[in-house]
Design an enzyme around this catalytic site. Structure first.
Site, mmCIF file in Angstrom:
data_model
loop_
_atom_site.group_PDB
_atom_site.id
_atom_site.type_symbol
_atom_site.label_atom_id
_atom_site.label_comp_id
_atom_site.label_asym_id
_atom_site.label_seq_id
_atom_site.Cartn_x
_atom_site.Cartn_y
_atom_site.Cartn_z
ATOM 1 N N GLU A 2 -3.237 -0.081 8.262
ATOM 2 C CA GLU A 2 -2.032 0.290 9.015
ATOM 3 C C GLU A 2 -2.134 -0.288 10.411
ATOM 4 O OE1 GLU A 2 -0.946 4.447 9.321
ATOM 5 O OE2 GLU A 2 -1.381 4.792 7.204
ATOM 6 N N TYR A 60 -3.899 1.720 16.002
ATOM 7 C CA TYR A 60 -2.661 1.759 16.779
ATOM 8 C C TYR A 60 -2.841 1.539 18.269
ATOM 9 C CZ TYR A 60 -0.261 3.252 12.597
ATOM 10 O OH TYR A 60 0.273 3.277 11.332
ATOM 11 N N GLU A 120 -7.069 8.569 6.649
ATOM 12 C CA GLU A 120 -7.315 9.171 7.964
ATOM 13 C C GLU A 120 -7.802 10.615 7.898
ATOM 14 O OE1 GLU A 120 -3.899 8.690 10.461
ATOM 15 O OE2 GLU A 120 -3.960 6.516 10.374
ATOM 16 N N ASN A 174 -7.017 1.952 10.052
ATOM 17 C CA ASN A 174 -5.697 2.078 10.660
ATOM 18 C C ASN A 174 -5.890 2.008 12.170
ATOM 19 O OD1 ASN A 174 -4.959 2.583 8.047
ATOM 20 N ND2 ASN A 174 -4.354 4.706 8.364
ATOM 21 N N HIS A 208 -2.537 11.027 1.071
ATOM 22 C CA HIS A 208 -1.954 10.807 2.388
ATOM 23 C C HIS A 208 -1.309 12.130 2.815
ATOM 24 C CE1 HIS A 208 -0.584 7.381 5.191
ATOM 25 N NE2 HIS A 208 -0.220 8.510 5.786
ATOM 26 N N ARG A 228 0.853 -1.190 0.000
ATOM 27 C CA ARG A 228 0.000 0.000 0.000
ATOM 28 C C ARG A 228 0.889 1.240 0.000
ATOM 29 N NH1 ARG A 228 -2.261 3.048 4.816
ATOM 30 N NH2 ARG A 228 -3.786 4.472 3.893
HETATM 31 C C1 FCB Z 1 -0.733 7.142 10.852
HETATM 32 C C2 FCB Z 1 -0.330 7.709 9.520
HETATM 33 C C3 FCB Z 1 1.009 7.227 9.031
HETATM 34 C C4 FCB Z 1 2.004 7.131 10.153
HETATM 35 C C5 FCB Z 1 1.441 6.330 11.294
HETATM 36 C C6 FCB Z 1 2.399 6.128 12.436
HETATM 37 O O1 FCB Z 1 -1.622 8.002 11.474
HETATM 38 O O2 FCB Z 1 -1.296 7.411 8.541
HETATM 39 O O3 FCB Z 1 1.436 8.074 8.006
HETATM 40 O O4 FCB Z 1 2.363 8.398 10.560
HETATM 41 O O5 FCB Z 1 0.281 6.956 11.773
#
Ligand code: FCB
Length: 474
Positions: free
Chosen positions: A376, A303, A175, A301, A130, A86
């Site tokens: 992500e 985290y 995002e 995405n 992006h 990607r």
């Molecule tokens: C996300 C972004 C990516 C990177 C990661 C850690 O929010 O899409 O570009 O910065 O975090």
């Protein structure tokens, strides 16, 4: 054959055979070559030159030089056995001023990249935006301006027309939460504005841009798969108190439901509009139909989890910027983010794969069914290169393994999850944090541009080749 060998050769947690095993990057973070072949300036080129915006005043003029090294980088992906890659297209390479004539050399770069990937059997997944808005469009008002959405649809059609014969999987805006709220409310990201009411218009126009682009691309051809891309967090109240529960509702509203409800249900959540009061003045007739155009998939995405409190006094933002900034939480600035005591990554982000499970199950339960892809997921840690030149990044490996286990559990629970992309393929320019935060599976020496796969990359490679995860004994 020993038990260990048996484990290595036959995965216990098998993923579907057509599962997309990938890694992700974005244009500004890796390409460099910012003035080459007719590329125009983006808001990030401007932002990085403003004092105090990026740690150590770093920029991505060279980044990891992927623009020149893309062939080697694709060869590396092939060595690792990646099934999918990607990447994002840089809008100012295609339209240097954000509208009008096409810069053929810019388009050619992505065409060559796609051909290279296909030649190695790697499926290209294109993200159209992006965060690198052409500066000329910011000068004309940026994302708070409705016209920017139409410009984006025109640009999307140009790229889709050129690559749609070879690229099957597309996503529009990466995002929109970050692009709107970090860009226009907190000012942590380009263009660095702190105008909360305008940030709401930006969020709405980013969603309109998505919908208009999908319509334009569908008009060109129907055989590509198009998705929206959102960054979702699991959100927990710190306690059961009314104030904390309300704080969780607000942050979940602004972070998750604002985008999910608009894209998948065609309406913004009532409670969020109420929180915003007079700032909820951005919707015009017909907008929600555009935004909720049917999707082929939703890219997520993920985290971390946020634990929030309605009692002010905690950190202003969970994703706190390294530099001076405002709050991205328009209308909910009083909410504070609490450290719940979980282990954290080098970003200070708490590690919690159960949050991913929660999100996936919630999507399957509360929203119209749509195929899902993790576009992500990954972690920054302070990597150390050994004398032998290896990077034994066990924490990153454990992070990815835990989240993949969660993906597998979600699939078992009936969630239509079709792929996983690790963030990121290689170390790169981490926005306001500069080069200090390394997310790569592959280590990059920024002095020599040498790439060395970390332990996590080798592990991921084995996982892909096996098509699944080993049992706990691994
Ligand atoms: C996300 C972004 C990516 C990177 C990661 C850690 O929010 O899409 O570009 O910065 O975090």
């Amino acid at each position: 054959m020993t038990t260990q060998e048996t484990h290595t050769q036959s995965p216990i947690l098998v993923f579907p055979t057509d599962f997309a095993w990938g890694a992700a990057t974005s244009a500004y973070q890796i390409e460099g070559a910012v003035s080459e072949d007719g590329r125009g300036a983006s808001i990030w080129d401007t932002f990085v030159r403003q004092p105090g915006r990026v740690v150590n005043g770093e920029n991505a003029d060279v980044a990891i030089d992927h623009y020149h090294r893309y062939r080697d980088d694709v060869a590396l992906m092939a060595d690792l056995g990646l099934g999918a890659y990607r990447f994002s297209v840089s809008w100012p390479r295609i339209q240097p001023d954000g509208s009008g004539a096409v810069n053929v050399k810019g388009l050619d770069f992505y065409s060559r990249l796609v051909d290279e990937l296909l030649a190695k059997g790697i499926d290209p997944w294109v993200t159209l935006y992006h965060w690198d808005l052409p500066q000329a469009l910011e000068d004309a008002g940026g994302w708070p301006s409705r016209d920017t959405a139409q410009r984006f649809a025109d640009y999307a059609a140009i790229v889709h027309d050129a690559l749609g014969d070879r690229v099957r999987n597309w996503s529009t805006v990466n995002e929109p939460w970050c692009a709107a709220f970090l860009g226009y409310a907190s000012g942590e990201h380009a263009p660095g504005r702190r105008e909360p009411a305008k940030a709401m218009h930006a969020a709405h126009n980013l969603l309109r841009a998505h919908g208009l682009a999908v319509q334009a691309m569908r008009a060109q051809r129907q055989d590509t798969r198009i998705g929206g891309c959102v960054n979702l967090y699991a959100i927990s109240p710190q306690t059961g108190s009314e104030a904390d529960v309300d704080a969780a509702r607000r942050i979940d509203g602004l972070q998750n439901r604002f985008f999910l409800d608009a894209l998948l249900k065609g309406a913004y959540p009532e409670d969020v509009l109420q929180d915003l009061g007079p700032m909820a003045d951005f919707v015009r007739d017909g907008d929600m139909d555009v935004i909720s155009v049917p999707l082929d998939m939703l890219l997520i995405n993920y985290y971390s989890r946020f634990t929030v409190s309605g009692v002010p006094g905690g950190a202003a933002s969970a994703a706190a910027a390294p530099t001076d900034s405002g709050s991205p939480w328009v209308g909910s600035e009083h909410v504070s983010f609490v450290n719940a005591g979980r282990p954290v990554t080098a970003m200070g982000w708490e590690i919690d794969d159960s949050g991913l499970y929660e999100i996936l199950l919630r999507l399957a339960r509360e929203y119209p069914r749509v195929p899902l892809v993790i576009s992500e997921n990954g972690a920054a840690f302070d990597d150390v290169v050994t004398e032998a030149g290896a990077v034994l990044d066990h924490e990153r490996l454990a992070y990815i393994e835990a989240h993949l286990r969660t993906c597998h559990a979600a699939i078992e629970a009936g969630v239509p999850l079709q792929g996983y992309f690790a963030w990121s393929l290689m170390d790169n320019f981490e926005w306001a944090w500069g080069y200090g935060k390394r997310f790569g599976l592959v280590h990059v020496d920024y002095g020599t541009q040498r790439r060395v796969p970390k332990e996590s990359a080798l592990w991921y490679s084995g996982t892909i080749r096996r098509g699944g995860l080993n049992g706990p004994a691994e």
